[in-house]
Scaffold this active site. Structure first.
Site, PDB file in Angstrom:
ATOM      1  N   SER A 191       0.811  -1.221   0.000  1.00 51.33           N
ATOM      2  CA  SER A 191       0.000   0.000   0.000  1.00 51.33           C
ATOM      3  C   SER A 191       0.843   1.269   0.000  1.00 51.33           C
ATOM      4  O   SER A 191       0.388   2.318   0.441  1.00 51.33           O
ATOM      5  CB  SER A 191      -0.968   0.014   1.198  1.00 51.33           C
ATOM      6  OG  SER A 191      -1.803  -1.132   1.172  1.00 51.33           O
ATOM      7  N   ARG A 192       2.065   1.176  -0.491  1.00 46.86           N
ATOM      8  CA  ARG A 192       2.986   2.308  -0.572  1.00 46.86           C
ATOM      9  C   ARG A 192       3.371   2.870   0.797  1.00 46.86           C
ATOM     10  O   ARG A 192       3.857   3.994   0.897  1.00 46.86           O
ATOM     11  CB  ARG A 192       2.404   3.433  -1.448  1.00 46.86           C
ATOM     12  CG  ARG A 192       2.187   3.025  -2.899  1.00 46.86           C
ATOM     13  CD  ARG A 192       3.504   2.643  -3.553  1.00 46.86           C
ATOM     14  NE  ARG A 192       3.376   2.365  -4.972  1.00 46.86           N
ATOM     15  CZ  ARG A 192       3.266   1.139  -5.502  1.00 46.86           C
ATOM     16  NH1 ARG A 192       3.233   0.082  -4.700  1.00 46.86           N
ATOM     17  NH2 ARG A 192       3.182   0.972  -6.803  1.00 46.86           N
TER      18      ARG A 192
END
Length: 215
Positions: A191-192
């Site tokens: 999810s970065r």
């Protein structure tokens, strides 16, 4: 372009990076990650992107190969009259970036640049393949040439000049050492929400401060 670039994504999920796992020395930590990249048979594990800035403030980046790593810094070799050499002559600071995509890792190193000793450059030059030694004499790195034929001619001239004798290190060719002031280790996460841990040099005695950066 027919490729939807906006929807090309990779989810990073191989590992995390915690403060408790870091070596107190960023150089030892970099050696560890470099060794793991080599063991993973990562293509060109010693390749780093070197960013410089000219006297006029124009940035430039290119890939070079790391040839030595120690407590005094990172060493690479090039022609001193090249574009990067001219940049470093006027502004002896640089940033180097490794990206080991197979391990989902980056390292950024920022600091000052100095030339290595002449004896160190000559020692490394002697270890290079003979054709690479000839190429260092033939190439006026970054200069405009008429075509591939001109380069082939210059190589042939260098080959004829030295014959079977030892090839000396050109006076305009040698090493630079990047002495780190900051080193950031980046580990990709889902999810970065990546892990980013940055060492900042406190003093010349080898003490470093470590901070976690927001992804």
């Amino acid at each position: 372009m027919n490729v939807d670039l906006a929807n090309i994504r990779t989810e990073y999920c191989r590992a995390g990076l915690a403060e408790s796992t870091l070596d107190p020395s960023p150089i030892r930590q970099l050696e560890r990650w470099l060794r793991e990249a080599i063991d993973a048979k990562h293509p060109e594990p010693t390749a780093l992107t070197l960013a410089t800035v000219s006297a006029a403030g124009e940035p430039s980046a290119r890939v070079v190969l790391l040839k030595s790593l120690g407590d005094d810094g990172l060493v690479f070799y090039t022609n001193y009259d090249s574009h990067k050499g001219r940049d470093l002559e006027s502004n002896p600071r640089a940033c180097a970036s490794f990206f080991w995509v197979l391990l989902e890792r980056q390292v950024r190193v920022t600091g000052s640049i100095s030339k290595v000793s002449r004896s160190e450059s000559e020692s490394y030059f002697r270890s290079r393949p003979r054709d690479s030694q000839l190429g260092a004499w033939a190439s006026r790195q970054s200069a405009v040439i008429a075509g591939r034929g001109e380069l082939d001619r210059l190589v042939a001239e260098a080959r004829a000049r030295f014959g079977e004798s030892d090839i000396p290190c050109p006076p305009t060719w040698g090493g630079y050492r990047l002495t780190p002031e900051k080193i950031e280790f980046w580990q990709g996460r889902p999810s970065r929400l990546h892990d980013r841990l940055r060492y900042t040099r406190i003093n010349e005695g080898g003490r470093w401060n470590v901070e976690r950066l927001s992804p």
